[in-house]
Write a protein that holds these residues in place. Structure first.
Motif, PDB file in Angstrom:
ATOM      1  N   ILE A  16       0.308  17.216  32.708  1.00  0.00           N
ATOM      2  CA  ILE A  16       1.411  17.432  32.645  1.00  0.00           C
ATOM      3  C   ILE A  16       2.491  17.168  33.893  1.00  0.00           C
ATOM      4  O   ILE A  16       3.331  17.097  34.225  1.00  0.00           O
ATOM      5  CB  ILE A  16       2.315  17.889  31.291  1.00  0.00           C
ATOM      6  N   ASN A  17       1.309  17.926  34.002  1.00  0.00           N
ATOM      7  CA  ASN A  17       1.808  18.072  35.891  1.00  0.00           C
ATOM      8  C   ASN A  17       1.420  17.057  37.335  1.00  0.00           C
ATOM      9  O   ASN A  17       1.500  17.795  37.811  1.00  0.00           O
ATOM     10  CB  ASN A  17       1.376  19.780  36.446  1.00  0.00           C
ATOM     11  N   GLY A  18       0.393  15.957  36.557  1.00  0.00           N
ATOM     12  CA  GLY A  18      -0.134  15.268  37.286  1.00  0.00           C
ATOM     13  C   GLY A  18      -1.717  15.590  37.684  1.00  0.00           C
ATOM     14  O   GLY A  18      -2.620  14.232  38.080  1.00  0.00           O
ATOM     15  N   GLU A  19      -2.667  16.753  37.521  1.00  0.00           N
ATOM     16  CA  GLU A  19      -3.610  16.982  37.577  1.00  0.00           C
ATOM     17  C   GLU A  19      -4.470  16.293  37.009  1.00  0.00           C
ATOM     18  O   GLU A  19      -4.261  16.019  35.310  1.00  0.00           O
ATOM     19  CB  GLU A  19      -3.594  18.446  37.387  1.00  0.00           C
ATOM     20  N   THR A  69      -4.624   4.785  42.635  1.00  0.00           N
ATOM     21  CA  THR A  69      -3.305   4.852  42.833  1.00  0.00           C
ATOM     22  C   THR A  69      -1.945   4.699  42.222  1.00  0.00           C
ATOM     23  O   THR A  69      -1.265   5.268  41.305  1.00  0.00           O
ATOM     24  CB  THR A  69      -2.714   4.436  44.292  1.00  0.00           C
ATOM     25  N   SER A  70      -2.142   3.485  41.190  1.00  0.00           N
ATOM     26  CA  SER A  70      -1.432   2.399  40.239  1.00  0.00           C
ATOM     27  C   SER A  70      -2.092   3.127  38.869  1.00  0.00           C
ATOM     28  O   SER A  70      -0.358   3.429  38.201  1.00  0.00           O
ATOM     29  CB  SER A  70      -1.899   0.784  40.080  1.00  0.00           C
ATOM     30  N   LEU A  71      -2.724   3.690  38.398  1.00  0.00           N
ATOM     31  CA  LEU A  71      -3.353   4.623  37.744  1.00  0.00           C
ATOM     32  C   LEU A  71      -2.506   6.065  37.799  1.00  0.00           C
ATOM     33  O   LEU A  71      -1.871   6.795  37.055  1.00  0.00           O
ATOM     34  CB  LEU A  71      -4.812   5.291  37.237  1.00  0.00           C
ATOM     35  N   LEU A  72      -2.199   6.512  38.810  1.00  0.00           N
ATOM     36  CA  LEU A  72      -1.494   8.256  39.110  1.00  0.00           C
ATOM     37  C   LEU A  72      -0.310   7.870  39.355  1.00  0.00           C
ATOM     38  O   LEU A  72       0.926   8.729  38.633  1.00  0.00           O
ATOM     39  CB  LEU A  72      -2.397   8.448  40.355  1.00  0.00           C
ATOM     40  N   GLY A  73       0.733   6.556  39.372  1.00  0.00           N
ATOM     41  CA  GLY A  73       1.470   6.264  39.156  1.00  0.00           C
ATOM     42  C   GLY A  73       2.067   5.480  38.065  1.00  0.00           C
ATOM     43  O   GLY A  73       3.663   6.505  37.324  1.00  0.00           O
ATOM     44  N   ALA A  74       1.274   5.755  37.295  1.00  0.00           N
ATOM     45  CA  ALA A  74       1.243   4.671  35.581  1.00  0.00           C
ATOM     46  C   ALA A  74       1.626   6.606  35.244  1.00  0.00           C
ATOM     47  O   ALA A  74       1.978   6.908  33.953  1.00  0.00           O
ATOM     48  CB  ALA A  74      -0.289   3.948  35.606  1.00  0.00           C
ATOM     49  N   SER A  75       1.072   6.646  35.498  1.00  0.00           N
ATOM     50  CA  SER A  75       0.678   8.288  34.522  1.00  0.00           C
ATOM     51  C   SER A  75       2.476   9.533  35.539  1.00  0.00           C
ATOM     52  O   SER A  75       2.559   9.838  33.975  1.00  0.00           O
ATOM     53  CB  SER A  75      -0.136   9.570  35.643  1.00  0.00           C
ATOM     54  N   SER A  76       2.338   9.123  36.509  1.00  0.00           N
ATOM     55  CA  SER A  76       3.780   9.377  36.385  1.00  0.00           C
ATOM     56  C   SER A  76       4.932   9.433  36.351  1.00  0.00           C
ATOM     57  O   SER A  76       5.769   9.814  35.438  1.00  0.00           O
ATOM     58  CB  SER A  76       4.374   9.399  38.020  1.00  0.00           C
TER      59      SER A  76
END
Length: 393
Positions: A101-104, A360-367
């Protein structure tokens, strides 16, 4: 209808307290009250509610103030509260990512798509989530799902994609019903911009763009700290802008820019000039360095990319510009060539390259998934920076 203003105020204060937990490595009830200028009893009540929900993790005991008193309990957001799932569907692969939930990052996987049809891909996605659920150790489990889409997305619907045919299937509706969690769809270039905004940039950076060069070319725009999509999700679709290919002898036909200088277009031109059907990344790099015909193709593409990027910079007025391309990672000289041209043209924004662009797009999606799961849409959250990705000047 009577509006309960006290309840609305409490909901807003709860979100602000949760935002403080996200944006501080460690904090205390007293510090949260001070930062938000809220009554300590209000913060304590909300704190207890969040703690009971499992969102708070105690870190250590802090130091007393100069006037003495009880030592504060320092806390942070509990990363083990739950996880989100994100998926990026390419032409021949599917990438998945699971994040606390913190993005890790919990897990990242990239696998080939043997049969490219939407039902097969949906089954692959479903299997990935179910496998994660089998080994999940978090308190609440799956909280939300997000999709990175190569195409135009508007209100969680795919309006247009160069290769993904949904055949009338509602991805959001299907996966929300299947797993009982919120589902978000967003354009890939937009998500790269979300990544930079939520994982990376300083608080004083409110306007930025990411220029993604993959199968197509797109710009993700953060304006005043928020993702700017434009009418029907069309903002930043620079790959669809029309231009004359001035390098084609005698041609005056208008064509889409991405058909000339996207990653796919460049690779297609190299394969055509060398008379081959397939080419590996290693071979492409070798030809770039040792083949004059291939170098000419890249030089032409660099000029077009620089021009389009300059136009995007002067159109959106960003404080910072980020390039997101595996091609630039494989051939850093190409990025430097384009960066030099932009400086010569008078680009006024600092220009950087993202290393680890596949994520990067997956990390943006997770956010976006984390924001949606906790009903914190439009709240600025600082998520945990991934070691797998970095920005290079």
């Amino acid at each position: 209808m009577t509006i309960d203003h006290r309840n609305l105020s409490r909901i807003n204060n709860r979100k602000l307290v949760l935002q403080q937990l996200f944006n501080n490595q460690e904090t205390s009830r007293a510090e949260i009250a001070r930062q938000l200028k809220l009554n300590k009893s209000t913060v304590s009540s909300i704190y207890t509610e969040l703690d009971d929900a499992g969102l708070i993790q105690e870190v250590r005991q802090g130091e007393s103030t100069s006037s003495g008193g009880r030592k504060p309990n320092l806390v942070r957001l509990n990363p083990n509260y739950g996880f989100v799932a994100s998926f990026n569907i390419g032409t021949a692969y599917m990438a998945s990512m699971f994040n606390y939930i913190n993005g890790e990052i919990i897990r990242y996987n990239r696998q080939p798509i043997e049969r490219f049809d939407i039902l097969t891909i949906m089954q692959m996605i479903k299997k990935e989530i179910q496998q994660m659920q089998e080994f999940d150790q978090t308190n609440r489990g799956l909280l939300a799902i997000a999709f990175s889409i190569h195409g135009i997305v508007y209100h969680n619907k795919v309006l247009d994609s160069p290769f993904l045919d949904l055949d009338g299937i509602d991805l959001q509706g299907y996966f929300e019903k299947e797993f009982g969690v919120p589902v978000v769809l967003e354009n890939e270039a937009n998500l790269s911009a979300v990544f930079e905004n939520d994982f990376c940039v300083a608080d004083n950076i409110r306007d930025l763009i990411t220029i993604s060069i993959h199968r197509g070319i797109g710009v993700g725009v953060i304006a005043n700290g928020q993702l700017y999509r434009g009418n029907r999700g069309m903002a930043g679709e620079i790959g669809r802008t029309l231009m004359i290919d001035r390098f084609a002898t005698g041609s005056k036909k208008l064509v889409k820019m991405e058909s000339l200088c996207s990653e796919d277009a460049i690779i297609g031109q190299v394969k055509a000039v060398k008379g081959i059907d397939k080419i590996s990344s290693a071979e492409l790099i070798r030809l770039y360095h040792y083949d004059s015909q291939v170098l000419q193709i890249f030089d032409h593409a660099a000029e077009l990319i620089a021009e389009a990027s300059y136009n995007a910079i002067v159109s959106f007025g960003p404080q910072e510009v980020y390039f997101n391309s595996t091609l630039f990672e494989d051939i850093p000289e190409l990025y430097e060539q384009i960066r030099t041209k932009l400086v010569e043209m008078g680009a006024f924004s600092p220009i950087k390259k993202i290393v680890g662009s596949r994520m990067t797009s997956l990390l943006g999606a997770s956010s976006l998934a984390i924001h949606r799961a906790l009903q914190l849409d439009h709240y600025q959250l600082r998520l945990r920076w991934p070691n797998e990705v970095k920005n290079v000047e």
